[in-house]
Scaffold this active site. Structure first.
Site, short mmCIF file in Angstrom:
data_model
loop_
_atom_site.label_atom_id
_atom_site.label_comp_id
_atom_site.label_asym_id
_atom_site.label_seq_id
_atom_site.Cartn_x
_atom_site.Cartn_y
_atom_site.Cartn_z
CB CYS A 120 -0.94 0.03 1.08
SG CYS A 120 -2.44 1.30 0.72
CB CYS A 122 -2.01 4.78 3.34
SG CYS A 122 -2.08 3.12 4.13
CB CYS A 130 -4.52 3.60 -0.36
SG CYS A 130 -5.02 3.40 1.30
CE LYS A 196 -8.20 -1.60 4.27
NZ LYS A 196 -6.71 -1.64 4.22
NE ARG A 206 -7.19 4.47 8.60
CZ ARG A 206 -8.42 4.59 8.03
NH1 ARG A 206 -8.98 5.76 8.38
NH2 ARG A 206 -9.20 3.82 7.27
NE ARG A 218 -6.91 4.52 4.63
CZ ARG A 218 -5.99 5.52 4.74
NH1 ARG A 218 -5.98 6.25 3.70
NH2 ARG A 218 -5.03 5.51 5.53
CE LYS A 250 -7.68 -4.21 7.32
NZ LYS A 250 -6.76 -3.34 6.57
CB SER A 276 -5.84 -1.72 14.97
OG SER A 276 -6.66 -1.01 14.18
CE1 TYR A 315 -1.73 -5.38 14.24
CE2 TYR A 315 -3.99 -5.49 14.41
CZ TYR A 315 -2.95 -5.18 13.75
OH TYR A 315 -3.01 -4.59 12.41
C1 PBG Z 1 -3.45 0.03 4.51
C2 PBG Z 1 -3.87 -1.05 5.89
C3 PBG Z 1 -4.71 -0.52 6.89
C4 PBG Z 1 -4.82 -1.70 7.56
C5 PBG Z 1 -4.32 -2.77 7.09
N1 PBG Z 1 -3.61 -2.24 5.83
C6 PBG Z 1 -5.23 0.87 7.26
C7 PBG Z 1 -6.34 1.56 6.50
O1 PBG Z 1 -6.85 0.88 5.54
O2 PBG Z 1 -6.43 2.75 6.74
C8 PBG Z 1 -5.71 -1.84 8.92
C9 PBG Z 1 -5.37 -2.79 9.73
C10 PBG Z 1 -5.74 -2.74 11.35
O3 PBG Z 1 -6.63 -1.72 11.58
O4 PBG Z 1 -5.39 -3.68 12.00
N2 PBG Z 1 -4.26 0.28 3.76
#
Ligand code: PBG
Length: 325
Positions: A120, A122, A130, A196, A206, A218, A250, A276, A315
């Site tokens: 990615c 970002c 991204c 996603k 983030r 996004r 996701k 997360s 995690y």
């Molecule tokens: C990057 C990315 C993100 C996550 C995984 N790859 C963040 C987003 O899309 O803003 C999130 C993973 C998480 O929250 O644990 N694009």
């Protein structure tokens, strides 16, 4: 009529074990790691207790521990220093960036886990989106997928076994597959973040990856969670047709219905990402003594497998491996 008694199957612990359809193993999990250039860096991420930003040599020491715990795979997220960020996210292509350095150091240290990298921009763009932006400040889809091909090759050359595009750009999988094959990386797999959603559950990530968009959100590329499962199936099938080796859904816990429907709709294995915010909620409640962390984590992981996931990014991976030993 003899009464039917479902409780009979629950009466004996051995019988319960025997008829349990879902069994967890450390082999189910992929551990996410955040890496940044430097030395002796181990910065705690406040909203994700137990998760750190690490410099490459610290990450490799952590990988040794994860390997000993029986975990089969890790996924790397690169963090770029502010002064390395630009409008294109150029540092993502630097073969000496944190991701590539960690991959090489892990190989040199004899780590033989499956090495996965997040693809990615970002973390690398100064605007936090991204991919590069059009003059109208929307992510430029076709410029981004060309660049993703380059990023995939840079990672494969550094030792990535699997690349995982997470930006929700249309046709990214095809562009990445073509670029990898042209660079003689036909064996490098693609784990597509095919499904996603634009989700508030990514908040703590983030902070960890220093990748929040500086303006806007996004929603023009990540999916709208109000759409039906048909939208998810469509995305999954497009990525499967373009050559994705695995399809990811996701976030996790709020999307179990989607995980089941997508798993049933594609022939490739599915992965789920417990993101997360999900992890942060469990940690926060456990820290207050309000829930039993281990029991909740095991129950959640079981739900992911029951809903069809072949692999789980979490995690909690290291803790789960310890609990399951
Ligand atoms: C990057 C990315 C993100 C996550 C995984 N790859 C963040 C987003 O899309 O803003 C999130 C993973 C998480 O929250 O644990 N694009």
């Amino acid at each position: 009529m003899t009464p039917i008694r479902p409780r009979r199957l629950r009466a004996h612990p051995m019988l319960r074990d025997m008829v349990a359809g879902v069994r967890l193993s450390p082999k189910d999990f992929i551990a996410p790691l955040f890496v940044r250039l430097g030395e002796k860096i181990k910065n705690p991420i406040v909203s994700m207790p137990g998760v750190f930003q690490m410099s490459p040599e610290i990450a490799v020491a952590e990988l040794k521990r994860l390997q000993q715990l029986g975990l089969p795979a890790f996924i790397l997220f690169g963090i770029a220093d502010k002064n390395k960020k630009d409008a294109l996210g150029s540092h993502a292509h630097d073969p000496n960036n944190a991701v590539c350095t960690t991959l090489k150091m892990a190989k040199d240290a004899g780590i033989n886990m499956l090495a996965i990298t997040d693809l990615c921009y970002c973390e690398y763009t100064d605007h936090g989106h991204c991919g590069p932006l059009t003059p109208q400040r929307s992510v430029d889809n076709d410029a981004t997928i060309q660049r993703l091909g380059t990023q995939a090759v840079v990672h494969a050359r550094a030792g990535a076994d699997v690349v995982a595009p997470s930006g929700m750009m249309d046709n990214a999988v095809a562009a990445i597959r073509e670029a990898l094959d042209a660079d003689k990386h036909a064996d490098t797999s693609i784990l597509a973040y095919a499904v996603k959603y634009a989700s508030a559950f990514y908040g703590p990530f983030r902070d960890a990856a220093e990748s929040a968009p500086s303006s806007g959100d996004r929603k023009t590329y990540q999916m709208d969670y109000r759409t039906s499962a048909r939208d998810a199936i469509r995305e999954a099938r497009i990525d499967e047709a373009q050559g994705a080796d695995m399809i990811m859904v996701k976030p996790g816990i709020a999307y179990l219905d989607i995980l089941r429907d997508v798993t049933d709709a594609v022939a490739v294995p599915t992965a789920v990402y417990q993101v997360s915010g999900e992890y942060a909620m469990i940690k926060a409640a456990a820290a207050n003594g309000w829930i039993d962390e281990k029991a909740i984590a095991l129950e959640t992981m079981t739900a992911f497998k029951r809903a069809g996931a072949s692999v789980i990014l979490t995690y909690h991976a290291a803790q789960l491996a310890e609990w399951l030993r």
